[in-house]
Design a protein around this motif. Sequence first.
Motif, PDB file in Angstrom:
ATOM      1  N   SER A   1       0.516  -2.933   3.251  1.00 45.94           N
ATOM      2  CA  SER A   1       0.912  -2.583   1.880  1.00 45.94           C
ATOM      3  C   SER A   1       0.240  -3.457   0.824  1.00 45.94           C
ATOM      4  O   SER A   1       0.221  -3.113  -0.349  1.00 45.94           O
ATOM      5  CB  SER A   1       2.435  -2.644   1.733  1.00 45.94           C
ATOM      6  N   LYS A   2      -0.326  -4.566   1.247  1.00 45.56           N
ATOM      7  CA  LYS A   2      -1.049  -5.415   0.302  1.00 45.56           C
ATOM      8  C   LYS A   2      -2.487  -4.939   0.096  1.00 45.56           C
ATOM      9  O   LYS A   2      -3.170  -5.375  -0.818  1.00 45.56           O
ATOM     10  CB  LYS A   2      -1.065  -6.866   0.790  1.00 45.56           C
ATOM     11  N   LYS A   3      -2.944  -4.072   0.987  1.00 44.04           N
ATOM     12  CA  LYS A   3      -4.345  -3.641   0.952  1.00 44.04           C
ATOM     13  C   LYS A   3      -4.520  -2.168   0.642  1.00 44.04           C
ATOM     14  O   LYS A   3      -5.621  -1.728   0.309  1.00 44.04           O
ATOM     15  CB  LYS A   3      -4.984  -3.882   2.333  1.00 44.04           C
ATOM     16  N   VAL A   4      -3.458  -1.408   0.865  1.00 44.15           N
ATOM     17  CA  VAL A   4      -3.569   0.045   0.797  1.00 44.15           C
ATOM     18  C   VAL A   4      -2.687   0.569  -0.325  1.00 44.15           C
ATOM     19  O   VAL A   4      -1.477   0.331  -0.317  1.00 44.15           O
ATOM     20  CB  VAL A   4      -3.153   0.645   2.161  1.00 44.15           C
ATOM     21  N   PHE A   5      -3.288   1.273  -1.299  1.00 42.53           N
ATOM     22  CA  PHE A   5      -2.522   1.701  -2.460  1.00 42.53           C
ATOM     23  C   PHE A   5      -2.338   3.218  -2.507  1.00 42.53           C
ATOM     24  O   PHE A   5      -2.554   3.862  -3.525  1.00 42.53           O
ATOM     25  CB  PHE A   5      -3.148   1.119  -3.732  1.00 42.53           C
ATOM     26  N   VAL A   6      -1.958   3.751  -1.359  1.00 40.42           N
ATOM     27  CA  VAL A   6      -1.480   5.137  -1.268  1.00 40.42           C
ATOM     28  C   VAL A   6      -0.153   5.069  -0.493  1.00 40.42           C
ATOM     29  O   VAL A   6       0.143   4.042   0.122  1.00 40.42           O
ATOM     30  CB  VAL A   6      -2.498   6.068  -0.558  1.00 40.42           C
ATOM     31  N   PRO A   7       0.631   6.142  -0.527  1.00 42.08           N
ATOM     32  CA  PRO A   7       1.943   6.079   0.127  1.00 42.08           C
ATOM     33  C   PRO A   7       1.858   5.816   1.633  1.00 42.08           C
ATOM     34  O   PRO A   7       0.951   6.292   2.313  1.00 42.08           O
ATOM     35  CB  PRO A   7       2.536   7.465  -0.146  1.00 42.08           C
ATOM     36  N   LEU A   8       2.825   5.052   2.121  1.00 47.69           N
ATOM     37  CA  LEU A   8       2.913   4.709   3.535  1.00 47.69           C
ATOM     38  C   LEU A   8       4.243   5.213   4.083  1.00 47.69           C
ATOM     39  O   LEU A   8       5.295   4.937   3.498  1.00 47.69           O
ATOM     40  CB  LEU A   8       2.891   3.188   3.726  1.00 47.69           C
TER      41      LEU A   8
ATOM     42  N   GLY B   1       7.362  -2.704   2.590  1.00 43.16           N
ATOM     43  CA  GLY B   1       6.299  -2.035   1.832  1.00 43.16           C
ATOM     44  C   GLY B   1       6.118  -0.569   2.158  1.00 43.16           C
ATOM     45  O   GLY B   1       5.247   0.079   1.587  1.00 43.16           O
TER      46      GLY B   1
END
Lengths: 255, 208
Positions: free
Chosen positions: A70-77, A96
């Motif tokens: 979540s610190k690197k990926v800025f799309v929904p998880l 996250g």
Amino acid sequence: MLTKRIIPCLDVTAGRVVKGTSFTNLRDAGDPVEQAAFYYQEGADELVFLDIGATPEARDTMVEVVRRVSKKVFVPLCVGGGLRSISDMRRMLMAGADKVSINTAAVHKPELLKEGAAIFGRQCMVLAVDAKRTRGKDEPGWEVCTHGGRKLTGIDALEWIKQAVEMGAGEILLTSWDADGHQAGYDNELNRTVSEMVNVPVIASGGAGTLEHLYQALAIGKADAVLAASIFHYREYSIKQVKQYLAGKGIPIRN
Amino acid sequence: MRKGQKKIAVINYGAGNLGSVVNALTRLGYQPLVTDSVFEVLKADVVFLPGVGAAGDTMKGLEAIGMADAVKKLVAWRRPLFAICVGLQVLLSSTEEGGHYQCMDIIPGEVKKLPAGLKIPHMGWNQVKQVMSHPVFTDIPDNTNFYFIHSYYAHPQDKSVVAGTTEYGLEFCSMIIKDNLFATQFHPEKSGEPGLKMYSNFLKIASS
């Protein structure tokens, strides 16, 4: 216009990405954080993590994976696999995740959907359904499988999905037990039946092997999103290739 | 002003997507303070109001810690403020969600349910048409896709505050700008590089 989502799925066990055929015979490969960052850069619209080990120790590892991703990926998880309680869900969301998917636990205790929707919002609650075709009838039908596809429940999948949406599921992650892992195409009769039956988004899962399969799930299966693991994991197709192909066929896609 | 010097507060009212907002700001090189303290929020140079979930719960959460009044003060003082999703909705006068609920009335207007016949929530990537020319859109092309997840939409009375619109059954207001108040129905922190760009543009505007 709302675009159709392309969602790579990362099956994770003990902190490593794996991919199997019909839920068994796993092949090992890949660090989940690295994989996730790669898919993000490639243009994935969302990522799904399924913890297929789902032992208590594995869950701690998964929380850490989610936190790092979540610190690197800025799309929904979206994270699922072995979540059994509100506190399990809360841990993932706090780490996250934007959504949690529940499967076996919801079948055993449907109130979890209601409680989760009340606390976290319906948009967080993804119902994962593994549906296996029932044979020997004129009408097409599907039965719910649990425990990662190992256990048949005798529950009618369509009835269960209807009930789950009433209880609070905000999205359906629909996996065809029969098609999963075979790369021979999605069960689009299942996808279309469910998509037309419920008023929440449906993610088609299980069976993607070619670009045409992805197109069919959206165009014939009427799914709102397509999920695939192998074709992305083994670099058979890049997400960019998938998007170019679908856009060329007139499917609304985020470029 | 150098990154990191600016005091950025992210309001924590016990709900919402604040982790994602913090991750996005951290990625941009800032060090935001997550706080439920009115004192800290009023002291900050820039404030983020995150939001996920129901508007009624959000209002209750904000009121419980005296934050609704603090947000009204920030707007009156023209302090740079960025509100996200339900954070945008609670800026309006009232919402239909959960019957009828009074909100902050900073932007006069109603929050209404999305029209029937389409899948609800409106979930996924959709285009934002820029109906206002503004530096917050620098290097973000018109009709760029952003990530949405909501069942209600804002309908402000004063159309001059509408900065962006999106089509889902109808054309609704997906972004509001009024002085130093910025609010999006979509989630920039979940909208990939264009979303990060929007936060970075906003923070540049906030420090000039």
